[in-house]
Each structure stands twice: as C-alpha cells, then as structure tokens.
Design a protein around this motif. Structure first.
Motif, PDB file in Angstrom:
ATOM      1  N   GLY A  15      -7.431  17.253  -2.588  1.00  0.00           N
ATOM      2  CA  GLY A  15      -8.317  16.514  -3.471  1.00  0.00           C
ATOM      3  C   GLY A  15      -7.578  15.512  -4.328  1.00  0.00           C
ATOM      4  N   TRP A  16      -8.019  15.332  -5.580  1.00  0.00           N
ATOM      5  CA  TRP A  16      -7.472  14.291  -6.443  1.00  0.00           C
ATOM      6  C   TRP A  16      -5.984  14.464  -6.707  1.00  0.00           C
ATOM      7  CZ3 TRP A  16      -8.781   9.623  -7.667  1.00  0.00           C
ATOM      8  CH2 TRP A  16      -8.108   8.966  -8.692  1.00  0.00           C
ATOM      9  N   SER A  17      -5.505  15.682  -6.712  1.00  0.00           N
ATOM     10  CA  SER A  17      -4.084  15.898  -6.989  1.00  0.00           C
ATOM     11  C   SER A  17      -3.187  15.234  -5.945  1.00  0.00           C
ATOM     12  CB  SER A  17      -3.781  17.396  -7.060  1.00  0.00           C
ATOM     13  OG  SER A  17      -4.041  18.027  -5.808  1.00  0.00           O
ATOM     14  N   ALA A  18      -3.708  14.987  -4.756  1.00  0.00           N
ATOM     15  CA  ALA A  18      -2.918  14.341  -3.709  1.00  0.00           C
ATOM     16  C   ALA A  18      -2.624  12.888  -4.030  1.00  0.00           C
ATOM     17  CB  ALA A  18      -3.645  14.435  -2.366  1.00  0.00           C
ATOM     18  N   VAL A  19      -3.477  12.237  -4.833  1.00  0.00           N
ATOM     19  CA  VAL A  19      -3.327  10.804  -5.104  1.00  0.00           C
ATOM     20  C   VAL A  19      -3.090  10.498  -6.567  1.00  0.00           C
ATOM     21  CG1 VAL A  19      -4.762  10.179  -3.117  1.00  0.00           C
ATOM     22  CG2 VAL A  19      -5.836  10.490  -5.357  1.00  0.00           C
ATOM     23  N   SER A  20      -3.065  11.492  -7.413  1.00  0.00           N
ATOM     24  CA  SER A  20      -2.967  11.242  -8.848  1.00  0.00           C
ATOM     25  C   SER A  20      -1.702  10.461  -9.201  1.00  0.00           C
ATOM     26  CB  SER A  20      -3.023  12.556  -9.634  1.00  0.00           C
ATOM     27  OG  SER A  20      -1.994  13.441  -9.199  1.00  0.00           O
ATOM     28  N   ASP A  21      -0.598  10.762  -8.533  1.00  0.00           N
ATOM     29  CA  ASP A  21       0.654  10.061  -8.837  1.00  0.00           C
ATOM     30  C   ASP A  21       0.593   8.595  -8.444  1.00  0.00           C
ATOM     31  OD1 ASP A  21       1.698  12.373  -9.832  1.00  0.00           O
ATOM     32  OD2 ASP A  21       2.848  12.881  -8.035  1.00  0.00           O
ATOM     33  N   VAL A  22       0.069   8.293  -7.244  1.00  0.00           N
ATOM     34  CA  VAL A  22       0.038   6.902  -6.782  1.00  0.00           C
ATOM     35  C   VAL A  22      -0.988   6.084  -7.542  1.00  0.00           C
ATOM     36  CG1 VAL A  22       0.783   7.587  -4.483  1.00  0.00           C
ATOM     37  CG2 VAL A  22      -1.653   7.331  -4.943  1.00  0.00           C
ATOM     38  N   CYS A  23      -1.931   6.755  -8.176  1.00  0.00           N
ATOM     39  CA  CYS A  23      -2.968   6.044  -8.919  1.00  0.00           C
ATOM     40  C   CYS A  23      -2.634   5.955 -10.403  1.00  0.00           C
ATOM     41  CB  CYS A  23      -4.312   6.751  -8.723  1.00  0.00           C
ATOM     42  SG  CYS A  23      -5.734   5.787  -9.277  1.00  0.00           S
ATOM     43  N   ASP A  24      -1.454   6.356 -10.782  1.00  0.00           N
ATOM     44  CA  ASP A  24      -1.063   6.400 -12.188  1.00  0.00           C
ATOM     45  C   ASP A  24      -1.216   5.024 -12.841  1.00  0.00           C
ATOM     46  OD1 ASP A  24      -0.041   7.402 -14.561  1.00  0.00           O
ATOM     47  OD2 ASP A  24       2.016   6.864 -14.016  1.00  0.00           O
ATOM     48  N   GLY A  25      -2.084   4.919 -13.835  1.00  0.00           N
ATOM     49  CA  GLY A  25      -2.289   3.677 -14.572  1.00  0.00           C
ATOM     50  C   GLY A  25      -3.289   2.728 -13.954  1.00  0.00           C
ATOM     51  N   ALA A  26      -3.719   2.954 -12.729  1.00  0.00           N
ATOM     52  CA  ALA A  26      -4.668   2.067 -12.058  1.00  0.00           C
ATOM     53  C   ALA A  26      -6.106   2.432 -12.431  1.00  0.00           C
ATOM     54  CB  ALA A  26      -4.491   2.136 -10.553  1.00  0.00           C
ATOM     55  N   SER A  51       0.830  -1.203   0.000  1.00  0.00           N
ATOM     56  CA  SER A  51       0.000   0.000   0.000  1.00  0.00           C
ATOM     57  C   SER A  51       0.859   1.246   0.000  1.00  0.00           C
ATOM     58  CB  SER A  51      -0.932   0.005   1.215  1.00  0.00           C
ATOM     59  OG  SER A  51      -0.187   0.064   2.424  1.00  0.00           O
ATOM     60  N   MET A  52       0.298   2.326  -0.508  1.00  0.00           N
ATOM     61  CA  MET A  52       0.962   3.619  -0.530  1.00  0.00           C
ATOM     62  C   MET A  52       0.330   4.531   0.507  1.00  0.00           C
ATOM     63  SD  MET A  52       1.135   3.673  -4.663  1.00  0.00           S
ATOM     64  CE  MET A  52      -0.337   2.652  -4.722  1.00  0.00           C
ATOM     65  N   HIS A  53       1.037   5.566   0.896  1.00  0.00           N
ATOM     66  CA  HIS A  53       0.595   6.399   2.004  1.00  0.00           C
ATOM     67  C   HIS A  53       0.297   7.818   1.551  1.00  0.00           C
ATOM     68  CE1 HIS A  53       1.473   8.571   6.028  1.00  0.00           C
ATOM     69  NE2 HIS A  53       0.243   8.116   6.021  1.00  0.00           N
ATOM     70  N   VAL A  54      -0.969   8.219   1.741  1.00  0.00           N
ATOM     71  CA  VAL A  54      -1.378   9.600   1.511  1.00  0.00           C
ATOM     72  C   VAL A  54      -2.333   9.970   2.649  1.00  0.00           C
ATOM     73  CG1 VAL A  54      -2.382  11.289  -0.055  1.00  0.00           C
ATOM     74  CG2 VAL A  54      -1.258   9.244  -0.982  1.00  0.00           C
ATOM     75  N   PRO A  55      -1.900  10.734   3.642  1.00  0.00           N
ATOM     76  CA  PRO A  55      -2.750  11.020   4.811  1.00  0.00           C
ATOM     77  C   PRO A  55      -4.054  11.721   4.436  1.00  0.00           C
ATOM     78  CG  PRO A  55      -0.464  11.670   5.206  1.00  0.00           C
ATOM     79  CD  PRO A  55      -0.574  11.353   3.749  1.00  0.00           C
ATOM     80  N   LEU A  56      -5.067  11.461   5.212  1.00  0.00           N
ATOM     81  CA  LEU A  56      -6.382  12.062   4.988  1.00  0.00           C
ATOM     82  C   LEU A  56      -6.297  13.585   4.947  1.00  0.00           C
ATOM     83  CD1 LEU A  56      -9.496  11.995   4.834  1.00  0.00           C
ATOM     84  CD2 LEU A  56      -9.514  11.878   7.341  1.00  0.00           C
TER      85      LEU A  56
END
Length: 423
Positions: free
Chosen positions: A365-376, A353-358
């Motif tokens: 918003g989405w920019s906080a997780v866009s990198d970790v979700c790349d391609g998923a 799992s990857m870590h992005v605090p609440l």
C-alpha cells in the motif's frame, strides 16, 4: 460463397458447412493423402476444405497458427484482416512471421507465408480493422469466420456480425497460461452474448503485453480453433456449439463448460453497441498521437492547468509533459512512478521517474511509495498501457494523505513515446 443453408435443428450432428469441390488434382491427392486416409474426412471432406472460403480476424498470436494450419489443411481461400505491423516482441508466439518481417504489415507477412506453403490457394490480405462499416459485408461473403482478435470490442463486433448474417464464428481467447475456445453458430446454438452478455471495460483484463502470455499457448488454442473450422466445414465430429473449452497450460488441465441460449437476452438488431465499444477502443482514452488516430499535440499548446482532466483519476501525456518540462520548483511537487517490472524499464522509461513495482504496491500500500513521494503534492503512476497503473492508483487512493493527489497516466509508456515522438 459456398456455405450451405443453416439448419436450426439443434446442436447434435451438424451438416457440412460447404459443398465439395468437384475434383482433386493428382498433386492434391498426394499432398492431402493423410486426410484422405481418414474415413470421417476422406476425399469428399478434402474437397469441401478446398472449396471453403474463410475469414480470419487477426494475424497475431491466435491468427498465426490458425492461418498456418488452415492453409496446410487445404482451405481454398483465406481472407486475413489486421491493421498492425510485425514487432520483435511478436516473434515469441506469432510463428507465421520471421525476424525479416519486423516492421512489415502483418497481413503482408502472413500472405507471403501462406503462399510459400501453398501457392495454389487464394489469400486476400486486408490491412484494416474489423469495423461496423465492413463487418457485415465481410462475414456475408465467407463460409466461416475465426476470431483471433486481442480485444473485447472486436470480439463482440464479430459476434454481432455473425448473428446478423448467420455466419458461423469460431472464438478463442488467451491470457498468461490459460485459453478458451467455443463455436457460435447462429440458429444452432448459443452465442457469445448468451455466455457473456455485456462488453467488458477495455481495461478490465490485462492484455498480453500487460499480463504476458506463454508463446506455445497460442499454438494450442489456435490449433483447437483450426480444428473446429475443419469439423464445421466437413460436418464431422461434435463441434463446440454450446460448449466452452477451457485449457490451463500450467496444470495441463482441459475442462468443458456447457451453456445454453438465454431466452431473456435481446436479439442483436444492429452493430451499434459494438461500434461504440470499438470507437472507444480506437479513441485511445486520452492518448494523443498519430497512432491513436489523432493529430500530434505539442506541449506548448497546453498550460499547467491542463493536468486536471474530466476524469480526475487520470492524466494524459501532453499534460504530464507540460509539468515535467516546467520549472524545477513546479517539477519538484510531482512524483512520477513506474509500476512495471524491472525488465520493462530496461526498454524505456519516463526520464526522472522512480520505480516501485505494482506487486509491491499491492502488497504494502502507501508505505511502498511514501519515500518517493516525500514532499510531492501529486503522484502520477504509469505502466505500459495504463491497466496496471490504474490498479496501483486504486490501491493507493484509499491510503494516500489528503494533500497528495494520485493519478494514472492514460495510455502508459506507449502513449508517452507516441506523444513525445520517441517511437
């Protein structure tokens, strides 16, 4: 049981709740001499305390100081009901328990602690959960009940049982740095449902594990609840009937909110609604595992199609495990994101799992997780029990690309560890 008949004459001066015990021993006179010196309490009041029978719901954050101070005050008989065990994380605030008690049933630890304090008192330890099956009987055979539960469902069950049996109920709640206390006495003032009519959703407010709690706050609020119990038993002072005491530890501010009986509120006729809320709580919201009262479910019993549940915003542990155990080309389409704080990941985390605090997700918003979700094409968020990850999901859902599905792990890391046999 020695509770006096209730007088429905309003919320002014209230009569003593309990008849006095015939006598005090010489040892008791010495032990409670500071009480005996109080004109408002005196020998008669102390004999009332000695003759009282009290039920305490919970032996945790609130239950610990309640039990400790009631036993020290001379309550003759205490029943404590709790179905949990002592954990290391409890010791920061549950002062009745010790390091040596970790792993023991809380009621056993509490009983031993009370009897160390006063070997002459009667302590009944019930390793059980308050339920619709036992609530009426338990309330009926005690003079007074103090509710130290940690969930909405049990609080409303206690309120409804009190209303049905006419038993006075002292209620308290804590979260982070704030606490509240009130006294509900059927026939003498308003009840919990007059103040808060409906049972809130279980995840509408974070619990202490999710939101945190200042340890000493438990002592402040629990002591206030024990004080209310002594006042009711002895018939002294002005109890918090029709009043809600609010305390903010950060500002050292106390305030009192007055409230009255709602004439439009339906009278409690049974425990059905509260029973349904308790059943939903114990059901675990898709949590699989013996701690949730369900058989263990192996990942071999499910296909990858089972990731979609009736609630498309959540996924259960067994379904997620199937995906994580699948071939890498399937796994690569799934991003698992931990929204907890840094220190929580040091205790446990879902592998990979990857870590992005609440806090960051809510801010960016989405920019906080866009990198970790790349391609998923799928993102599963998790926290401790599912409350914070549900908030993160709601924040991201409106901004996520159409091709990405965002879900929250039901039950969080706690459910994961139970379902995977790691706890």
């Amino acid at each position: 049981m020695t509770r006096l008949a209730a007088d429905a004459a309003g919320t002014g001066a209230l009569p003593p709740l309990v008849e006095p015990h015939p006598t005090l021993t010489r040892r008791e006179i010495e032990r409670y001499s500071r009480h005996l010196a109080l004109p408002e309490l005196g020998s008669v009041g102390q004999r009332r305390l000695r003759n009282a029978s009290v039920l305490v719901i919970g032996a945790g954050g609130l239950g610990a100081p309640i039990l400790h101070y009631l036993a020290a005050a001379g309550i003759g008989a205490i029943t404590v009901i709790d179905d949990d065990v002592v954990e290391a994380s409890n010791l920061q605030r549950q002062v009745l328990h010790r390091e040596a008690d970790v792993g023991r049933r809380k009621v056993d630890s509490a009983r031993d602690a009370l009897l160390r304090l006063d070997p002459t008192m009667t302590v009944t330890a019930l390793n059980d959960r308050l339920s619709a099956d036992n609530a009426r009987e338990l309330f009926s055979r005690h003079d007074l009940v103090l509710d130290g539960a940690d969930n909405f469902a049990t609080r409303y069950l206690a309120n409804d049982a009190a209303e049905l049996t006419g038993t006075p109920l002292i209620w308290g709640t804590i979260i982070r740095f704030a606490g509240q206390v009130s006294t509900f006495w059927p026939g003498k003032g308003p009840m919990l449902r007059d103040l808060f009519p409906d049972v809130p959703a279980a995840d509408s407010v974070p619990n202490c594990a999710e939101g945190g709690v200042l340890g000493v706050l438990c002592g402040t609020v629990g002591s206030a609840m024990a004080t209310e119990a002594i006042k009711l038993i002895c018939g002294i002072g002005a109890p918090l009937v029709g009043r809600l005491l609010r305390y903010d530890a950060l500002t050292a501010d106390y305030s009192t909110l007055q409230f009255t009986v709602d004439p439009q509120r339906p009278i409690v006729a049974d425990l059905r609604e509260a029973e349904e809320a308790c059943s939903a709580l114990s059901g675990g919201a898709n949590i699989k595992g013996t701690d949730a009262g369900e058989p263990d479910v192996g990942t071999d019993d499910l296909s990858t199609d089972d990731l979609s549940t009736d609630d498309l915003s959540t996924v259960d542990v067994a379904s997620l495990a199937v995906r994580l155990d699948a071939a890498s080309e399937i796994h690569d389409l799934l991003a698992v994101v931990d929204v907890r704080d840094d220190w929580e990941r040091e205790l446990s985390a879902i592998p990979g799992s990857m870590h992005v605090p609440l806090e960051r997700i809510e801010r960016e918003g989405w920019s906080a997780v866009s990198d970790v979700c790349d391609g998923a094409s799928e993102m599963v968020l998790y926290c401790k029990s599912g409350v914070r990850s549900a908030r993160a999901r709601d924040r991201l859902a409106a901004e996520s690309p159409d091709q990405v599905t965002v879900r929250s792990l039901a039950g969080g890391i706690d459910a994961w560890e139970r379902g995977r046999g790691t706890r």
